[in-house]
Design a protein around this motif. Sequence first.
Motif, PDB file in Angstrom:
ATOM      1  N   ASN A 104      52.821  46.189  18.446  1.00  0.00           N
ATOM      2  CA  ASN A 104      53.101  47.285  19.366  1.00  0.00           C
ATOM      3  C   ASN A 104      51.945  48.276  19.510  1.00  0.00           C
ATOM      4  OD1 ASN A 104      54.658  48.687  21.127  1.00  0.00           O
ATOM      5  ND2 ASN A 104      55.752  49.856  19.550  1.00  0.00           N
ATOM      6  N   ARG A 107      47.361  48.427  25.042  1.00  0.00           N
ATOM      7  CA  ARG A 107      46.646  47.255  25.586  1.00  0.00           C
ATOM      8  C   ARG A 107      45.299  47.648  26.185  1.00  0.00           C
ATOM      9  NH1 ARG A 107      51.235  43.173  27.204  1.00  0.00           N
ATOM     10  NH2 ARG A 107      52.558  43.706  25.457  1.00  0.00           N
ATOM     11  N   SER A 126      51.965  34.132  16.544  1.00  0.00           N
ATOM     12  CA  SER A 126      52.454  35.355  17.197  1.00  0.00           C
ATOM     13  C   SER A 126      51.423  36.469  17.087  1.00  0.00           C
ATOM     14  CB  SER A 126      53.755  35.838  16.551  1.00  0.00           C
ATOM     15  OG  SER A 126      54.694  34.828  16.609  1.00  0.00           O
ATOM     16  N   GLU A 130      49.737  38.418  20.243  1.00  0.00           N
ATOM     17  CA  GLU A 130      49.831  39.873  20.431  1.00  0.00           C
ATOM     18  C   GLU A 130      48.458  40.526  20.531  1.00  0.00           C
ATOM     19  OE1 GLU A 130      52.795  42.507  19.195  1.00  0.00           O
ATOM     20  OE2 GLU A 130      53.654  41.048  17.807  1.00  0.00           O
ATOM     21  N   GLU A 133      46.981  39.917  23.905  1.00  0.00           N
ATOM     22  CA  GLU A 133      47.577  40.785  24.928  1.00  0.00           C
ATOM     23  C   GLU A 133      47.024  42.205  24.854  1.00  0.00           C
ATOM     24  OE1 GLU A 133      51.761  40.302  24.420  1.00  0.00           O
ATOM     25  OE2 GLU A 133      51.741  38.306  25.348  1.00  0.00           O
TER      26      GLU A 133
END
Length: 195
Positions: A104, A107, A126, A130, A133
């Motif tokens: 979290n 970006r 994963s 992440e 991204e």
Amino acid sequence: MTGKEKDCVCPVERAGSLDSRIRRWFQNPRKILEPYVTEGMTVLDFGCGPGFFSIDMAYMVGPSGRVIAVDLQEGMLQILRDKILGTELEERITLHRCEELMVNIPREIDFALAFYMIHELPDQRSFFKEIAEALRPQGRLLVVEPPFHVSKEDFEETIQKAQGAGFVLVERPKVLLSKAALLEKSQWNYFVDFS
Ligand SMILES: C[S@@+](CC[C@H](N)C(=O)[O-])C[C@H]1O[C@@H](n2cnc3c(N)ncnc32)[C@H](O)[C@@H]1O
């Protein structure tokens, strides 16, 4: 933290050995990061521990840059918080406690570092997805893993997982007592599941 993670994650009691002067002799953060980190960048230190790299990164990005220091353990973040308290770096370093794999993070990252931490992750795919991204197009990720915990085969598998998440292998920099790979977010940023 899950039971599996508890077994794998470097305990806060070991923070002193990660942050020692002796380590600085053979893994100088500035020398390692000089080719990748410049003034004004937004950089991520993922699995920052007690901030051995975060502090130097904050000086390297300067007042116009930003460091996002992420760790799973509040105890590690507290050590870093205490070190920067009342200094100019307090404004420059954002501490972020991630809940397991829910990174979290914003970006807008130019460069990310994952030093001696990927082997602690229960789900590397994963993680790479992440980070891809969160990086800007052609943003870079430097992965450095310890030589004894991580075999050559395991490290190659890690690189393959990164490639599956849309990273391109740029080079294999030399970092003493380590296995390292510099990865770049591909401009197409696709995700391939090889499992
Ligand atoms: C061996 S330490 C390395 C710390 C630092 N990168 C260094 O080289 O000094 C690994 C760190 O990764 C953190 N870590 C492990 N799993 C994590 C996860 N899923 N998300 C964020 N941090 C994690 C641990 O809490 C620990 O601080």
